[in-house]
Design a protein around this motif. Sequence first.
Motif, PDB file in Angstrom:
ATOM      1  N   ARG A   9       5.476   5.935 -10.899  1.00 56.15           N
ATOM      2  CA  ARG A   9       4.432   6.936 -10.538  1.00 56.15           C
ATOM      3  C   ARG A   9       4.791   8.113  -9.692  1.00 56.15           C
ATOM      4  NH1 ARG A   9       0.284   5.135 -13.436  1.00 56.15           N
ATOM      5  NH2 ARG A   9      -0.055   2.931 -13.810  1.00 56.15           N
ATOM      6  N   HIS A  10       5.902   8.935  -9.957  1.00 57.58           N
ATOM      7  CA  HIS A  10       6.311  10.085  -9.299  1.00 57.58           C
ATOM      8  C   HIS A  10       6.586   9.734  -7.797  1.00 57.58           C
ATOM      9  CE1 HIS A  10       5.431  12.069 -13.050  1.00 57.58           C
ATOM     10  NE2 HIS A  10       4.079  11.589 -12.861  1.00 57.58           N
ATOM     11  N   ALA A  11       6.710   8.516  -7.249  1.00 62.32           N
ATOM     12  CA  ALA A  11       7.001   8.120  -5.964  1.00 62.32           C
ATOM     13  C   ALA A  11       8.050   9.032  -5.285  1.00 62.32           C
ATOM     14  CB  ALA A  11       7.318   6.587  -5.905  1.00 62.32           C
ATOM     15  N   LEU A 118       3.418  -6.390  -6.709  1.00 62.56           N
ATOM     16  CA  LEU A 118       1.958  -6.263  -6.491  1.00 62.56           C
ATOM     17  C   LEU A 118       1.631  -6.129  -4.927  1.00 62.56           C
ATOM     18  CD1 LEU A 118      -0.720  -6.207  -7.799  1.00 62.56           C
ATOM     19  CD2 LEU A 118      -0.744  -8.935  -7.659  1.00 62.56           C
ATOM     20  N   LYS A 119       2.438  -6.521  -4.154  1.00 55.33           N
ATOM     21  CA  LYS A 119       1.870  -6.612  -2.631  1.00 55.33           C
ATOM     22  C   LYS A 119       1.656  -5.338  -2.281  1.00 55.33           C
ATOM     23  CE  LYS A 119       4.687  -9.820  -0.747  1.00 55.33           C
ATOM     24  NZ  LYS A 119       5.063 -10.503   0.393  1.00 55.33           N
ATOM     25  N   PRO A 120       2.335  -4.410  -2.301  1.00 53.73           N
ATOM     26  CA  PRO A 120       2.385  -2.908  -1.837  1.00 53.73           C
ATOM     27  C   PRO A 120       1.081  -2.289  -2.392  1.00 53.73           C
ATOM     28  CG  PRO A 120       4.629  -3.032  -2.497  1.00 53.73           C
ATOM     29  CD  PRO A 120       3.999  -4.439  -3.188  1.00 53.73           C
ATOM     30  N   VAL A 121       0.896  -2.589  -3.703  1.00 53.10           N
ATOM     31  CA  VAL A 121      -0.264  -2.262  -4.511  1.00 53.10           C
ATOM     32  C   VAL A 121      -1.544  -2.671  -3.908  1.00 53.10           C
ATOM     33  CG1 VAL A 121      -1.563  -2.350  -6.617  1.00 53.10           C
ATOM     34  CG2 VAL A 121       0.820  -2.152  -6.610  1.00 53.10           C
ATOM     35  N   VAL A 129     -12.038  -7.921  -0.383  1.00 53.31           N
ATOM     36  CA  VAL A 129     -11.464  -8.721   0.958  1.00 53.31           C
ATOM     37  C   VAL A 129     -11.015  -7.819   2.065  1.00 53.31           C
ATOM     38  CG1 VAL A 129      -9.805 -10.284   2.102  1.00 53.31           C
ATOM     39  CG2 VAL A 129     -10.520 -10.647  -0.513  1.00 53.31           C
ATOM     40  N   GLN A 130     -11.652  -7.822   3.140  1.00 53.78           N
ATOM     41  CA  GLN A 130     -11.466  -6.903   4.056  1.00 53.78           C
ATOM     42  C   GLN A 130     -10.119  -6.704   4.524  1.00 53.78           C
ATOM     43  OE1 GLN A 130     -13.708  -7.766   7.768  1.00 53.78           O
ATOM     44  NE2 GLN A 130     -13.196  -5.575   8.596  1.00 53.78           N
ATOM     45  N   LYS A 131      -9.615  -5.479   4.720  1.00 50.58           N
ATOM     46  CA  LYS A 131      -8.074  -5.107   4.631  1.00 50.58           C
ATOM     47  C   LYS A 131      -7.655  -5.033   6.126  1.00 50.58           C
ATOM     48  CE  LYS A 131      -5.853  -3.607   1.617  1.00 50.58           C
ATOM     49  NZ  LYS A 131      -5.834  -2.345   1.186  1.00 50.58           N
ATOM     50  N   ALA A 132      -6.405  -5.309   6.245  1.00 51.37           N
ATOM     51  CA  ALA A 132      -6.068  -5.100   7.786  1.00 51.37           C
ATOM     52  C   ALA A 132      -5.079  -4.167   7.858  1.00 51.37           C
ATOM     53  CB  ALA A 132      -5.088  -6.543   8.108  1.00 51.37           C
ATOM     54  N   ILE A 133      -4.836  -3.521   6.470  1.00 55.56           N
ATOM     55  CA  ILE A 133      -3.879  -2.100   6.545  1.00 55.56           C
ATOM     56  C   ILE A 133      -4.247  -1.494   5.301  1.00 55.56           C
ATOM     57  CG2 ILE A 133      -2.048  -3.419   5.169  1.00 55.56           C
ATOM     58  CD1 ILE A 133       0.033  -1.675   7.001  1.00 55.56           C
ATOM     59  N   GLN A 134      -4.077  -0.140   5.316  1.00 60.58           N
ATOM     60  CA  GLN A 134      -4.233   0.869   3.978  1.00 60.58           C
ATOM     61  C   GLN A 134      -3.297   1.837   4.161  1.00 60.58           C
ATOM     62  OE1 GLN A 134      -7.263   0.347   1.994  1.00 60.58           O
ATOM     63  NE2 GLN A 134      -5.775   1.521   0.921  1.00 60.58           N
ATOM     64  N   THR A 135      -2.280   1.574   3.058  1.00 59.85           N
ATOM     65  CA  THR A 135      -1.134   2.356   2.895  1.00 59.85           C
ATOM     66  C   THR A 135      -1.433   3.191   1.479  1.00 59.85           C
ATOM     67  OG1 THR A 135       0.026   0.675   1.686  1.00 59.85           O
ATOM     68  CG2 THR A 135       0.588   0.906   4.142  1.00 59.85           C
ATOM     69  N   LYS A 136      -0.543   4.125   1.034  1.00 56.47           N
ATOM     70  CA  LYS A 136      -0.805   4.882   0.078  1.00 56.47           C
ATOM     71  C   LYS A 136       0.507   4.689  -1.215  1.00 56.47           C
ATOM     72  CE  LYS A 136      -3.537   8.191   2.369  1.00 56.47           C
ATOM     73  NZ  LYS A 136      -3.491   9.769   2.796  1.00 56.47           N
ATOM     74  N   ILE A 137       1.343   4.172  -0.556  1.00 57.63           N
ATOM     75  CA  ILE A 137       2.737   4.180  -1.494  1.00 57.63           C
ATOM     76  C   ILE A 137       3.767   2.934  -1.051  1.00 57.63           C
ATOM     77  CG2 ILE A 137       4.253   5.700   0.083  1.00 57.63           C
ATOM     78  CD1 ILE A 137       5.025   7.135  -2.532  1.00 57.63           C
ATOM     79  N   GLY A 138       4.403   2.422  -2.072  1.00 53.69           N
ATOM     80  CA  GLY A 138       5.139   1.286  -1.530  1.00 53.69           C
ATOM     81  C   GLY A 138       6.413   1.506  -1.831  1.00 53.69           C
ATOM     82  N   LEU A 178       5.462   3.734  -6.726  1.00 55.89           N
ATOM     83  CA  LEU A 178       6.437   2.602  -6.073  1.00 55.89           C
ATOM     84  C   LEU A 178       7.925   3.301  -6.196  1.00 55.89           C
ATOM     85  CD1 LEU A 178       5.315  -0.668  -7.575  1.00 55.89           C
ATOM     86  CD2 LEU A 178       4.867  -0.043  -5.302  1.00 55.89           C
ATOM     87  N   PHE A 179       8.623   2.988  -5.065  1.00 62.04           N
ATOM     88  CA  PHE A 179       9.938   3.449  -4.967  1.00 62.04           C
ATOM     89  C   PHE A 179      11.030   2.317  -4.823  1.00 62.04           C
ATOM     90  CE2 PHE A 179      13.500   5.842  -3.003  1.00 62.04           C
ATOM     91  CZ  PHE A 179      13.731   6.902  -3.936  1.00 62.04           C
ATOM     92  N   ILE A 180      11.680   2.117  -5.950  1.00 62.59           N
ATOM     93  CA  ILE A 180      12.501   0.888  -6.006  1.00 62.59           C
ATOM     94  C   ILE A 180      13.950   1.272  -5.497  1.00 62.59           C
ATOM     95  CG2 ILE A 180      13.176  -1.324  -7.132  1.00 62.59           C
ATOM     96  CD1 ILE A 180      10.267  -0.676  -7.165  1.00 62.59           C
TER      97      ILE A 180
END
Length: 240
Positions: A9-11, A118-121, A129-138, A178-180
């Motif tokens: 997805r163009h990571a 899936l975890k980075p997603v 469920v209330q989040k503890a962190i909010q990122t944009k890319i994995g 996602l960048f693998i």
Amino acid sequence: MEYIAHSFRHAGVILHEPDFVDQFYELTGVIDSISDEDIILMHSSYGAKSVEGIPKSLSRAINQLLRERFVAEGWREESEIFQNPKYQGDTWRLDFAKGDISVEVAFNHGSVVAWNLLKPVLASELNHVQKAIQTKIGVVITATEALKRLGGFDGAVGTYEKYLEYLPPLNNVLTVPLFIIGLLPPKTFKIGHHQHADRKKIGNIVMEVGYENPFLKKLEETTILKTQDPNSSPQYDTQL
């Protein structure tokens, strides 16, 4: 360490945008900073008290080097994805996070490849469920088949190539970029398995023929350093 990478997805393009590029270069700088000598010294250190402490593979040494250097750069380790205590613990946490980037270091069993993707997603998408962190890319850091083979990894470990196989069928589920990253094996040595006891294999450092490593002098008193020799004792199985 050297590595190859795949952009989902163009990571790769997104990570070079102004909002991400500093963190991305910091991340790749951590990987670039790990030398063969660093890995040898870390791997050998586990046998300082007893040869039985030497791991079978390089996974522990690489994991520890990555952890130390990410933390030194200010990345938060073992970052919880959710605030709800029902969804905490190893299953529901990231290995590292900083700003808008979540990182998963994945040297574990191939059966959890989909979950590691899936975890980075989960960290990047909104959730009931209330989040503890909010990122944009994995970013997922894993071993290539070559590192798995030459680094003495268990045969069941999920590799970079396996992660890429999972991307097409999970395309509609993996909704964030996602960048693998696939780590390549060291250039100057490999791991040879030595049957230390009935149920205990250790990973010996096997230097490539013709390579003179200055760190050899530091390690010549240890029992784990062996020079590759086609006529060496059959107890050393390089598993190529």
